[in-house]
Design a protein around this motif. Structure first.
Motif, PDB file in Angstrom:
ATOM      1  N   LEU A  35       0.987  -1.190   0.019  1.00  0.00           N
ATOM      2  CA  LEU A  35      -0.222  -0.009  -0.087  1.00  0.00           C
ATOM      3  C   LEU A  35       0.795   1.232  -0.178  1.00  0.00           C
ATOM      4  O   LEU A  35       0.598   2.412  -0.903  1.00  0.00           O
ATOM      5  N   ALA A  36       2.056   1.251   0.740  1.00  0.00           N
ATOM      6  CA  ALA A  36       2.781   2.393   0.898  1.00  0.00           C
ATOM      7  C   ALA A  36       3.464   2.614  -0.291  1.00  0.00           C
ATOM      8  O   ALA A  36       3.787   3.727  -0.991  1.00  0.00           O
ATOM      9  N   ALA A  37       3.873   1.636  -1.287  1.00  0.00           N
ATOM     10  CA  ALA A  37       4.498   1.789  -2.423  1.00  0.00           C
ATOM     11  C   ALA A  37       3.444   2.113  -3.690  1.00  0.00           C
ATOM     12  O   ALA A  37       3.941   2.878  -4.620  1.00  0.00           O
ATOM     13  N   ALA A  38       2.034   2.007  -3.490  1.00  0.00           N
ATOM     14  CA  ALA A  38       1.141   2.604  -4.474  1.00  0.00           C
ATOM     15  C   ALA A  38       0.637   3.643  -4.100  1.00  0.00           C
ATOM     16  O   ALA A  38      -0.261   4.406  -4.676  1.00  0.00           O
ATOM     17  N   PHE A  39       1.011   4.472  -2.834  1.00  0.00           N
ATOM     18  CA  PHE A  39       0.298   5.585  -2.162  1.00  0.00           C
ATOM     19  C   PHE A  39       0.619   6.932  -2.998  1.00  0.00           C
ATOM     20  O   PHE A  39      -0.420   7.468  -3.469  1.00  0.00           O
ATOM     21  N   PRO A  40       1.660   6.743  -3.683  1.00  0.00           N
ATOM     22  CA  PRO A  40       1.951   8.088  -4.674  1.00  0.00           C
ATOM     23  C   PRO A  40       0.906   8.234  -5.852  1.00  0.00           C
ATOM     24  O   PRO A  40       0.418   9.562  -6.257  1.00  0.00           O
ATOM     25  N   ASP A  41       0.231   6.886  -6.135  1.00  0.00           N
ATOM     26  CA  ASP A  41      -0.918   7.096  -7.356  1.00  0.00           C
ATOM     27  C   ASP A  41      -2.086   7.377  -6.612  1.00  0.00           C
ATOM     28  O   ASP A  41      -2.909   6.814  -7.302  1.00  0.00           O
ATOM     29  N   ILE A  42      -2.429   7.748  -5.367  1.00  0.00           N
ATOM     30  CA  ILE A  42      -3.742   7.771  -4.727  1.00  0.00           C
ATOM     31  C   ILE A  42      -4.597   8.957  -5.404  1.00  0.00           C
ATOM     32  O   ILE A  42      -5.666   9.126  -5.350  1.00  0.00           O
ATOM     33  N   ASP A  43      -3.606   9.854  -6.364  1.00  0.00           N
ATOM     34  CA  ASP A  43      -4.385  10.993  -6.729  1.00  0.00           C
ATOM     35  C   ASP A  43      -5.374  10.515  -7.851  1.00  0.00           C
ATOM     36  O   ASP A  43      -6.042  11.293  -8.294  1.00  0.00           O
TER      37      ASP A  43
END
Length: 470
Positions: A35-43
């Motif tokens: 989840l942390a690695a994918a967090f920058p794409d939360i936008d």
């Protein structure tokens, strides 16, 4: 920056969950790292609420290094507690550290694994796939689990397990697709222009309709031009009649009238001559004056001249028309016919017809408007099937020639088409090759056109297409 923020976010979460006092299982740590690695794409969530705001914020501050210190405070990392190079605190375990040689080998394996992943994504073109989140989330945790288990178990066993897992992840990231030349589907664009400034009086075909060669597309007002054509036709008729008259020669009635005129002139001459001779005899007896004698002689001479003129007119009629006059009349007829053909061509140009089979793309002028000279009045997309207009990378230019068959993919279709290269540029589309070094020349693109088969005739223009490189 996108690749770096994904990897550092996953690694930072792996370090934070490895601190003592964290009651997290391996499954939970794996999920947290992912989840942390994918967090920058939360936008991407903004796209469902405001697409315009999504475009403004996508890959903005959450993809920057500024966010990484915020993870530290968010996770509550204790700055007083030292953490080693791979995320393990000094007081984490009571087990002794492995030997310096083993420690060096572990750190070397970790460094090589990160470099392998980095190279795998570079070869894949940096595309955003699910493997990125998996690798950046799982790899730091696997590395961490490997070190902890190495203290508890045999180093060789977990090194072997780590190598298998890392190889599987790297293999999943590799791009096995064939290289593609990108572009769009196009057709030949034919612009039919106006030659005169006239009103649009009829638009018989709607935009987007298929048409064949010769189909009437736009009709301009032709009343004035029709009058010019009729005048040219009358001139042709006149010159034809004159030429026919010259070729037929004089009529028999004209010849007879000329002969009668000659006979009359001869009678006038005899009368004038008799009068002159009589006056000559009377002058000897002084019965008439000298003036009267002179007058009768002048009348005799004039009658003789008129007789000669009448004879020449008769001879001209008997000789017929001169060849030069016939040639002149023929030239006048040719000129009149050329004028008629020109006027008829102008009349035909007022009816705008399709010059090729294709699709009527647009009609720039509305009914009742007066077009301007040289402006397009109908746009035709010619050809039954479209062609793929693509840009070929420079390394594949030497492998492609006119007439080669290549696979063409069209967005939205699972079907592939066998296209034929009908043209490829010999010059790069943007920068000339001699202005670049050997490394930069690989980025050059060459424009090419790949003709699709007739089975693709229903495909529209502008659809993205990809052509497999040989």
């Amino acid at each position: 920056m996108d690749t770096l923020t994904h990897s550092l976010s996953g690694a930072l979460m792996a370090r934070a969950t490895a601190r003592p006092g964290q009651a997290l299982s391996q499954r939970e740590r794996l999920l947290a790292g992912f989840l942390a690695a994918a967090f920058p794409d939360i936008d991407y969530l903004l796209f469902w609420f405001d697409p315009a705001r999504f475009l403004d914020w996508h890959r903005a501050w959450i993809h920057s290094l500024v966010l990484l210190p915020a993870w530290r405070f968010r996770l509550g990392e204790n700055p007083q507690q030292p953490i080693d190079a791979v995320g393990v605190s000094a007081s984490e375990s009571s087990h002794p550290e492995p030997r310096n040689a083993d420690r060096y080998i572990e750190q070397s394996i970790e460094w090589l694994a990160f470099k392998a992943v980095e190279r795998a994504f570079a070869d894949a073109g940096g595309r955003m796939t699910i493997h990125r989140g998996l690798v950046y989330g799982m790899l730091p945790i696997i590395l961490r689990l490997n070190q902890i288990s190495a203290i508890r178990r045999s180093m060789f066993r977990f090194r072997f397990l780590f190598a298998i897992l890392a190889a599987a992840l790297i293999t999943g990231c590799l791009d096995t697709e064939r290289p593609l030349a990108l572009g769009t589907l196009e057709r030949d664009r034919v612009a039919l222009t106006a030659t005169v400034a006239q009103l649009v009086v009829d638009l018989p075909v709607a935009e987007g309709s298929p048409v064949t060669k010769g189909t009437l597309l736009v009709q301009l007002s032709d009343s004035q031009q029709r009058a010019e054509v009729e005048r040219a036709k009358a001139q042709v008729v006149r010159t034809k009649a004159h030429l026919r008259q010259l070729r037929n020669g004089p009529r028999s009635q004209d010849i007879a009238a000329a002969k009668a005129q000659v006979a009359g002139r001869e009678a006038d001459l005899r009368e004038a001559q008799i009068t002159a001779e009589r006056n000559q005899e009377l002058i000897a007896r002084q019965a008439v004056s000298q003036a009267e004698v002179d007058r009768t002689k002048a009348l005799r001479d004039a009658a003789g001249a008129r007789l000669d003129e009448a004879k020449e007119n008769l001879n001209e009629l008997l000789a017929g028309t001169r060849p030069e006059e016939i040639a002149q009349a023929e030239a006048e007829l040719s000129a009149a016919q050329a004028v008629l053909a020109y006027q008829q061509a102008l009349l035909a140009e007022l009816s705008i017809v399709a010059t090729r089979d294709g699709v009527l793309d647009s009609l720039p002028w509305n009914l009742g408007e007066r077009v301007t000279v040289g402006s397009p009045v109908a746009i035709l997309l010619a050809g039954k099937a479209p062609y793929a207009r693509v840009y070929v990378p420079e390394p594949y230019r030497v492998r492609i020639n006119k007439g080669d068959t290549l696979k063409v993919h069209v967005d939205g279709l699972d079907q592939t088409f066998d296209g034929t290269v009908r043209w490829i540029s010999s010059d790069p589309a943007f920068t000339p090759y001699y202005a670049l070094n050997a490394r930069d020349r690989a980025r050059l693109m060459y424009l090419a056109q790949v003709e699709l088969p007739d089975s693709a005739a229903r495909l529209p223009n502008g659809v993205p297409a990809q052509v497999e490189m040989p």
